[in-house]
Scaffold this active site. Structure first.
Site, PDB file in Angstrom:
ATOM      1  N   CYS A   1       9.031  26.983  16.426  1.00  0.00           N
ATOM      2  CA  CYS A   1       8.381  29.097  17.060  1.00  0.00           C
ATOM      3  C   CYS A   1      10.406  29.746  17.675  1.00  0.00           C
ATOM      4  O   CYS A   1      10.256  31.071  17.200  1.00  0.00           O
ATOM      5  CB  CYS A   1       7.716  29.469  17.785  1.00  0.00           C
ATOM      6  SG  CYS A   1       6.401  28.319  17.281  1.00  0.00           S
TER       7      CYS A   1
ATOM      8  N   HIS B   1       7.532  36.957  19.641  1.00  0.00           N
ATOM      9  CA  HIS B   1       6.908  35.659  19.221  1.00  0.00           C
ATOM     10  C   HIS B   1       5.524  36.221  18.593  1.00  0.00           C
ATOM     11  O   HIS B   1       4.621  36.223  19.877  1.00  0.00           O
ATOM     12  CB  HIS B   1       7.345  34.384  19.017  1.00  0.00           C
ATOM     13  CG  HIS B   1       6.454  33.045  18.940  1.00  0.00           C
ATOM     14  ND1 HIS B   1       6.269  33.083  16.951  1.00  0.00           N
ATOM     15  CD2 HIS B   1       5.740  32.457  19.293  1.00  0.00           C
ATOM     16  CE1 HIS B   1       5.606  31.904  16.749  1.00  0.00           C
ATOM     17  NE2 HIS B   1       5.123  31.016  17.561  1.00  0.00           N
TER      18      HIS B   1
ATOM     19  N   ASN C   1       0.388  33.272  14.026  1.00  0.00           N
ATOM     20  CA  ASN C   1       0.650  32.014  13.843  1.00  0.00           C
ATOM     21  C   ASN C   1       2.202  31.713  13.237  1.00  0.00           C
ATOM     22  O   ASN C   1       1.464  30.469  12.208  1.00  0.00           O
ATOM     23  CB  ASN C   1       0.854  31.322  14.701  1.00  0.00           C
ATOM     24  CG  ASN C   1       2.117  31.010  15.755  1.00  0.00           C
ATOM     25  OD1 ASN C   1       3.298  30.992  14.926  1.00  0.00           O
ATOM     26  ND2 ASN C   1       1.795  29.687  16.675  1.00  0.00           N
TER      27      ASN C   1
HETATM   28  N1  ACO Z   1     -13.513  27.971  17.204  1.00  0.00           N
HETATM   29  C1  ACO Z   1     -14.583  27.862  18.473  1.00  0.00           C
HETATM   30  N2  ACO Z   1     -14.290  27.269  19.475  1.00  0.00           N
HETATM   31  C2  ACO Z   1     -12.754  27.173  19.947  1.00  0.00           C
HETATM   32  C3  ACO Z   1     -12.498  26.831  18.640  1.00  0.00           C
HETATM   33  C4  ACO Z   1     -11.984  27.772  17.854  1.00  0.00           C
HETATM   34  N3  ACO Z   1     -11.309  27.741  16.412  1.00  0.00           N
HETATM   35  N4  ACO Z   1     -11.336  26.472  19.466  1.00  0.00           N
HETATM   36  C5  ACO Z   1     -11.704  25.590  20.529  1.00  0.00           C
HETATM   37  N5  ACO Z   1     -12.934  26.047  20.676  1.00  0.00           N
HETATM   38  C6  ACO Z   1     -13.580  26.301  21.713  1.00  0.00           C
HETATM   39  C7  ACO Z   1     -13.120  24.790  22.525  1.00  0.00           C
HETATM   40  O1  ACO Z   1     -13.957  23.147  22.019  1.00  0.00           O
HETATM   41  C8  ACO Z   1     -13.688  25.053  24.056  1.00  0.00           C
HETATM   42  O2  ACO Z   1     -14.526  24.073  24.134  1.00  0.00           O
HETATM   43  P1  ACO Z   1     -15.866  24.107  25.290  1.00  0.00           P
HETATM   44  O3  ACO Z   1     -15.334  25.111  26.549  1.00  0.00           O
HETATM   45  O4  ACO Z   1     -16.929  23.421  24.954  1.00  0.00           O
HETATM   46  O5  ACO Z   1     -14.203  22.728  26.096  1.00  0.00           O
HETATM   47  C9  ACO Z   1     -13.905  26.728  23.872  1.00  0.00           C
HETATM   48  O6  ACO Z   1     -13.794  26.971  22.860  1.00  0.00           O
HETATM   49  C10 ACO Z   1     -12.750  27.679  25.165  1.00  0.00           C
HETATM   50  O7  ACO Z   1     -11.558  26.879  24.533  1.00  0.00           O
HETATM   51  P2  ACO Z   1     -10.327  27.313  25.760  1.00  0.00           P
HETATM   52  O8  ACO Z   1      -9.125  26.469  25.277  1.00  0.00           O
HETATM   53  O9  ACO Z   1     -10.623  27.384  27.215  1.00  0.00           O
HETATM   54  O10 ACO Z   1      -9.512  28.331  24.483  1.00  0.00           O
HETATM   55  P3  ACO Z   1      -9.292  29.491  25.642  1.00  0.00           P
HETATM   56  O11 ACO Z   1      -9.066  30.808  26.603  1.00  0.00           O
HETATM   57  O12 ACO Z   1      -7.800  29.061  26.549  1.00  0.00           O
HETATM   58  O13 ACO Z   1      -7.650  29.592  24.273  1.00  0.00           O
HETATM   59  C11 ACO Z   1      -6.529  29.216  22.386  1.00  0.00           C
HETATM   60  C12 ACO Z   1      -7.717  28.802  23.723  1.00  0.00           C
HETATM   61  C13 ACO Z   1      -6.251  30.442  22.001  1.00  0.00           C
HETATM   62  C14 ACO Z   1      -5.292  28.119  22.388  1.00  0.00           C
HETATM   63  C15 ACO Z   1      -4.691  29.327  23.663  1.00  0.00           C
HETATM   64  O14 ACO Z   1      -5.271  28.346  25.144  1.00  0.00           O
HETATM   65  C16 ACO Z   1      -4.121  30.329  23.458  1.00  0.00           C
HETATM   66  O15 ACO Z   1      -3.387  30.798  22.705  1.00  0.00           O
HETATM   67  N6  ACO Z   1      -2.734  29.175  23.924  1.00  0.00           N
HETATM   68  C17 ACO Z   1      -1.650  29.431  23.720  1.00  0.00           C
HETATM   69  C18 ACO Z   1      -1.224  28.577  22.442  1.00  0.00           C
HETATM   70  C19 ACO Z   1      -0.948  29.342  21.192  1.00  0.00           C
HETATM   71  O16 ACO Z   1      -0.674  30.069  21.258  1.00  0.00           O
HETATM   72  N7  ACO Z   1      -0.243  28.053  20.409  1.00  0.00           N
HETATM   73  C20 ACO Z   1       0.329  28.585  19.238  1.00  0.00           C
HETATM   74  C21 ACO Z   1       0.787  27.614  18.477  1.00  0.00           C
HETATM   75  S1  ACO Z   1       2.138  27.621  19.951  1.00  0.00           S
HETATM   76  C22 ACO Z   1       3.562  28.118  19.673  1.00  0.00           C
HETATM   77  O17 ACO Z   1       3.459  29.373  18.393  1.00  0.00           O
HETATM   78  C23 ACO Z   1       4.475  28.158  20.419  1.00  0.00           C
END
Ligand code: ACO
Length: 318
Positions: A108, A242, A272
């Site tokens: 990215c 980004h 994204n």
């Molecule tokens: N719908 C419903 N529930 C979900 C989903 C979904 N799509 N995805 C995950 N969950 C659940 C998980 O299973 C978890 O359940 P559990 O508590 O029973 O285990 C719960 O939601 C909470 O998950 P967390 O990992 O705590 O959620 P978080 O607040 O960390 O958000 C996210 C997750 C959005 C991925 C966040 O960590 C994030 O944005 N991280 C940055 C990663 C990123 O932006 N990546 C983009 C691609 S990479 C790049 O561009 C560089």
């Protein structure tokens, strides 16, 4: 170096969070509150090369330049149908270019890496007019059974044309060895001499680790180029980051103590699109007139690797 044209092209199909919740255990509420995304554009009956060609043509048109005048094409791409020839070679033939072409994979961060590379080529006197293109289809990397990743991504392409000038003030790119927090393995053909199967796995992401790395690397990169150029954070008019997660953008903004209006976003509409997010947003701001002559702009990207990059320039396209 200066930007003299921008262009972008997006798939026609918009996929809302509600549409995803019909076949995946997720909800509009979860996706919007955790990521800021409401819908994304996904390639259905287009192909990525055609979108990339369209984005390149639009950027060339604004630059008032024919493809034959390009000295170099740099294309940031992680995933497309062909492994070889490179996507940049496939595109060159369709925009009347006959210059050297190269694809780069900095995930990215690819647009900022591409600008940095173009600047180095210009400084070395090896190229003057350069097309930097980002064309990405991350929706073909994630498993559509994995709600942790599939809800995050959209597809798209965007390009800029740069030529010689004094707008580009500084860039800073980095790569830290953290492959385990975000990766995609492509399946390889079997080979009679290889003892183990190489099947590949769809995109894996440790969201919390990526979140932390993204914030830290971005703030570090931005502070580094502010120091190098002598600008203060307050003197920057637009921070084009980004578009991975609105909460990441918000956290970076808070750490830099800057107002919301300086951090434009389109993640709510496009999700994204990997390295294409920054040039798509840049093109939107250019076309809508929100970038004014003389404005100071910072771009900042981060991605798998873990790569990151930031750059600062003055906007003088008009
Ligand atoms: N719908 C419903 N529930 C979900 C989903 C979904 N799509 N995805 C995950 N969950 C659940 C998980 O299973 C978890 O359940 P559990 O508590 O029973 O285990 C719960 O939601 C909470 O998950 P967390 O990992 O705590 O959620 P978080 O607040 O960390 O958000 C996210 C997750 C959005 C991925 C966040 O960590 C994030 O944005 N991280 C940055 C990663 C990123 O932006 N990546 C983009 C691609 S990479 C790049 O561009 C560089």
């Amino acid at each position: 170096m200066k930007i003299i044209g921008t262009g972008s092209a997006l798939p026609s199909l918009s996929v809302t969070n509600e549409m995803l919740s019909l076949f995946m255990d997720t909800s509009d509420e979860w996706i919007r509150t955790r990521t800021g995304i409401s819908e994304r554009k996904i390639i259905s009956d287009e192909n990525l090369t055609d979108l990339a060609v369209e984005a390149a043509k639009r950027a060339l048109k604004e630059a008032n330049m024919d493809g034959a005048e390009l000295d170099y094409i740099i294309c940031s791409n992680v995933m497309n149908y062909y492994v070889t020839p490179s996507l940049s070679c496939l595109i060159a033939g369709q925009i009347n270019a006959s210059c050297p072409c190269v694809d780069l994979n900095a995930a990215c961060s690819g647009f900022v890496y591409g600008l940095d590379m173009a600047h180095a080529y210009q400084m070395a006197g090896k190229a003057k007019n350069i097309l930097i293109l980002c064309a990405e289809e991350p929706t073909r990397m994630c498993s559509w059974k994995d709600r942790n990743t599939a809800v995050l991504f959209g597809d798209g392409a965007a390009a800029v044309v740069v030529t010689e000038g004094n707008d580009f003030k500084a860039s800073y790119i980095t790569a830290k060895h953290r492959p385990e927090i975000l990766y995609y393995q492509r399946p390889l053909e079997d080979c009679p001499f290889v003892k183990y199967q190489q099947r590949g796995v769809p995109l894996y992401m440790n969201g919390k680790e990526v979140f932390k790395m993204a914030v830290n690397a971005s703030v570090e990169g931005i502070e580094r180029i502010l120091k190098e150029t002598g600008y203060t954070a307050d003197q920057v008019d637009h921070y084009i980051l980004h578009q991975a997660n609105i909460r990441i953008i918000e956290t970076i903004r808070t750490q830099l103590r800057q107002p919301e209006e300086k951090f434009p976003h389109n993640i709510e509409r496009l999700g994204n699109t990997s390295s294409a997010t920054i040039p798509i947003l840049l093109d939107e701001l250019n076309k809508s007139g929100e970038l004014k002559n003389g404005d100071t702009v910072i771009l900042c990207g981060f991605g798998a690797g873990f790569t990151a990059g930031a750059c600062l320039f003055t906007w003088t396209i008009n």
